[in-house]
Design a protein around this motif. Structure first.
Motif, PDB file in Angstrom:
ATOM      1  N   VAL A  24      -0.472   5.083   2.273  1.00 35.03           N
ATOM      2  CA  VAL A  24      -0.976   3.715   2.560  1.00 35.03           C
ATOM      3  C   VAL A  24      -1.864   3.269   1.878  1.00 35.03           C
ATOM      4  CG1 VAL A  24       0.247   3.984   4.915  1.00 35.03           C
ATOM      5  CG2 VAL A  24      -2.405   4.353   4.858  1.00 35.03           C
ATOM      6  N   ALA A  27      -1.050   2.241  -1.769  1.00 38.56           N
ATOM      7  CA  ALA A  27      -0.138   1.052  -1.747  1.00 38.56           C
ATOM      8  C   ALA A  27      -1.143  -0.131  -1.676  1.00 38.56           C
ATOM      9  CB  ALA A  27       0.800   1.312  -0.525  1.00 38.56           C
ATOM     10  N   MET A 189       8.125   0.843  -6.031  1.00 38.35           N
ATOM     11  CA  MET A 189       6.767   1.333  -5.523  1.00 38.35           C
ATOM     12  C   MET A 189       5.789   0.321  -5.837  1.00 38.35           C
ATOM     13  SD  MET A 189       5.234   3.230  -3.432  1.00 38.35           S
ATOM     14  CE  MET A 189       3.799   3.017  -2.822  1.00 38.35           C
ATOM     15  N   ALA A 192       6.355  -2.706  -3.911  1.00 35.41           N
ATOM     16  CA  ALA A 192       6.246  -2.747  -2.485  1.00 35.41           C
ATOM     17  C   ALA A 192       4.587  -2.631  -2.246  1.00 35.41           C
ATOM     18  CB  ALA A 192       6.558  -1.033  -1.948  1.00 35.41           C
ATOM     19  N   ALA A 193       3.841  -2.293  -3.034  1.00 34.70           N
ATOM     20  CA  ALA A 193       2.420  -2.494  -3.182  1.00 34.70           C
ATOM     21  C   ALA A 193       1.927  -3.904  -2.999  1.00 34.70           C
ATOM     22  CB  ALA A 193       1.772  -1.630  -4.151  1.00 34.70           C
ATOM     23  N   THR A 196       2.889  -5.294   0.454  1.00 37.98           N
ATOM     24  CA  THR A 196       1.880  -4.672   1.461  1.00 37.98           C
ATOM     25  C   THR A 196       0.654  -5.409   1.336  1.00 37.98           C
ATOM     26  OG1 THR A 196       3.132  -2.634   1.141  1.00 37.98           O
ATOM     27  CG2 THR A 196       0.616  -2.592   2.031  1.00 37.98           C
ATOM     28  N   GLN A 236      12.338  -7.403  -4.607  1.00 35.04           N
ATOM     29  CA  GLN A 236      12.184  -6.103  -3.998  1.00 35.04           C
ATOM     30  C   GLN A 236      13.523  -5.969  -3.613  1.00 35.04           C
ATOM     31  OE1 GLN A 236      10.813  -3.354  -4.363  1.00 35.04           O
ATOM     32  NE2 GLN A 236       9.583  -2.981  -2.718  1.00 35.04           N
ATOM     33  N   MET A 330      12.965   0.755   7.026  1.00 34.97           N
ATOM     34  CA  MET A 330      12.555   0.044   5.558  1.00 34.97           C
ATOM     35  C   MET A 330      13.537  -1.271   5.462  1.00 34.97           C
ATOM     36  SD  MET A 330      12.667   1.785   1.931  1.00 34.97           S
ATOM     37  CE  MET A 330      14.545   1.705   1.928  1.00 34.97           C
ATOM     38  N   GLY A 370       4.176  -4.168   5.678  1.00 32.63           N
ATOM     39  CA  GLY A 370       4.222  -3.271   4.508  1.00 32.63           C
ATOM     40  C   GLY A 370       3.981  -1.855   4.692  1.00 32.63           C
ATOM     41  N   VAL A 374       6.368   1.250   3.716  1.00 31.77           N
ATOM     42  CA  VAL A 374       6.109   2.285   2.562  1.00 31.77           C
ATOM     43  C   VAL A 374       6.298   3.667   3.192  1.00 31.77           C
ATOM     44  CG1 VAL A 374       4.290   3.142   1.256  1.00 31.77           C
ATOM     45  CG2 VAL A 374       4.737   0.768   1.145  1.00 31.77           C
ATOM     46  N   TRP A 378       8.966   6.473   2.024  1.00 36.69           N
ATOM     47  CA  TRP A 378       8.736   7.540   1.572  1.00 36.69           C
ATOM     48  C   TRP A 378       9.284   8.758   2.543  1.00 36.69           C
ATOM     49  CZ3 TRP A 378       6.385  11.404   4.603  1.00 36.69           C
ATOM     50  CH2 TRP A 378       6.064  12.611   3.913  1.00 36.69           C
TER      51      TRP A 378
END
Length: 472
Positions: A24, A27, A189, A192-193, A196, A236, A330, A370, A374, A378
């Motif tokens: 986390v 991210a 990813m 996603a960052a 987030t 996304q 997710m 977010g 994440v 994962w």
């Protein structure tokens, strides 16, 4: 309870716990570093005070999150030698250089410019300081590049050979780095960052707008965050769909577990929305499903056949209930992010972006979404790869160190206690900083002038970091 669990399962729990805690922070750092670069760039381009005020507001939060990410990552890496020494020995010739590249090209870039970014505005000037901020942001991206290349090779191994000692050795570095799942995983990813970070920034902005709708800093951060969510959330979803199709091609067993398909469907597979997967019985109980929709999504045809777990030996099944539910968490959060983005566009159209309290409450509630997404992603990726560490080639049971369960249980207990104490305090302090309203700095500041706390002219030689403190 831990006394009756074997060392392998405890080692998996320990690595899973530390990675879930660690992931986390990177991210958040990846997205926040880019956000800080955008803020400083906008300040240089426009001279607007609000952008540098927000930069000073978020940079302290970034510093704390970055530090916690580094510390949690160091602890995680030691487990390769303590709990997973066989895995480290067999994959070291391939993965060791990739990890070294991450340190040399990414971490050193971040660390080298981080001090200038945090404390150097009054020393190097705004434009060189902006360069340092850009370098930190680029460094976080390259760090993600190499780490995700390592993880993707474990998911879709390519470009290697196996020597007489049973080690994976490089045969084609290009194929190793750019393995089949890597581009999809990297895009997924990084997006996603950004999502987030946008959700956190939007949640903080919403918190302050609910208290003062005229707060310029809150308005600006909320508007920027909503633009990011509205643009990135649909991208996304498309990237996730492409990643899913790639996973179906290279890791079909994982997709079977994600979809809950215990049985094959030669005439079109249903999309199971919810249900209770029973791995022992090989079925999803109380399933709520849409006929043939899974075939349409995965194969783009209503009657396209899809294989099920009945075509895979049971010893190669992943823990289906975990993968099934983490995937749905997710996806559900992704749909809520899309809804938030659409509502923000509606609010802009109606001119109520800063006055619609229901939207602000929704954004506030979505602030931590977010991070949850994440971690859920994962879990889907890593648990879905089981029972292998290197997919199809090295089993998890053959990767663990020769440890006794009590030793792993003791270290796991220590990790849990220390992590919740240390990182819990760090998170509470970040929340404390977020609860403070972004203050306006000294009026009339110019991009070429030193940044000072309002009403105070500090001596840079005595207190250079005062240049980045929010006005009090």
């Amino acid at each position: 309870m831990l006394a009756n669990v074997d060392a392998l399962l405890l080692a998996r729990w320990q690595f899973g716990f530390t990675v879930a805690f660690h992931i986390v922070f990177p991210a958040f750092s990846i997205g926040l570093a880019s956000y800080l670069a955008v803020l400083e760039g906008l300040w240089l381009a426009t001279g607007r005070q609000v952008f540098i005020d927000l930069f000073r507001y978020w940079i302290k939060i970034f510093a704390i999150a970055f530090a916690m990410g580094v510390v949690s990552g160091l602890v995680m890496s030691y487990q390769f030698g303590t709990n997973w020494s066989v895995y480290a020995d067999k994959t070291g010739p391939v993965l060791g250089p990739l990890m070294a590249y991450e340190v040399l090209s990414a971490f050193f870039l971040e660390a080298g410019f981080l001090g200038v970014m945090l404390f150097g505005m009054s020393k190097v000037g705004p434009r060189l300081h902006f360069l340092a901020t850009l370098m930190v942001a680029i460094g976080t991206f390259f760090s993600a590049f190499w780490i995700l290349s390592v993880n993707s090779w474990m998911q879709t191994p390519q470009g290697h050979a196996v020597n007489a000692a049973g080690q994976f050795v490089p045969a084609d570095w290009w194929a190793i780095v750019f393995n089949p799942s890597f581009p999809y995983r990297l895009v997924h990813m990084v997006l996603a960052a950004y999502l987030t970070t946008a959700l956190v920034v939007g949640g903080v902005g919403a918190w302050h707008l609910l208290r003062d709708r005229t707060n310029e800093g809150a308005r600006t951060m909320f508007s920027m965050a909503m633009w990011m969510i509205a643009v990135v959330a649909p991208i996304q979803i498309l990237a996730g769909d492409a990643h899913g199709l790639n996973t179906l091609e290279h890791q079909p067993t994982k997709v079977m577990a994600m979809e809950g398909h215990f049985q094959s469907h030669p005439d079109g597979a249903p999309l199971i929305l919810f249900g209770l997967p029973d791995q022992e019985a090989g079925t999803v109980r109380y399933a709520v499903e849409v006929p043939k929709l899974s075939s349409l999504i995965l194969k783009h045809g209503l009657n396209a056949p899809l294989k099920g777990l009945d075509t895979v030996p049971r010893e190669n099944w992943p823990p289906v209930p975990v993968v099934f539910w983490s995937f749905r968490v997710m996806v559900s959060l992704g749909m809520l992010m899309l809804l938030l983005g659409c509502l923000s566009l509606l609010a802009r159209y109606r001119g109520t972006l800063y006055h619609w309290a229901a939207l602000h409450r929704f954004a506030l509630a979505m602030g931590p979404a977010g991070f949850v997404a994440v971690v859920a992603g994962w879990i889907t990726t890593e648990v879905g790869r089981q029972p292998f560490t290197v997919y199809g080639l090295l089993r998890t049971a053959d990767s663990v160190s020769p440890l006794h369960a009590p030793a792993v249980a003791a270290s796991l207990t220590a990790f849990v206690l220390v992590y919740f104490a240390v990182f819990g305090m760090g998170i509470l302090y970040i929340l404390h900083l977020m609860a403070k309203s972004p203050h306006r700095g000294e009026p009339g500041i110019e991009p070429g002038a030193p940044i000072r706390t309002a009403g105070i002219t500090p001596s840079p030689s005595l207190d250079p970091d005062r240049t980045l403190r929010p006005a009090e």
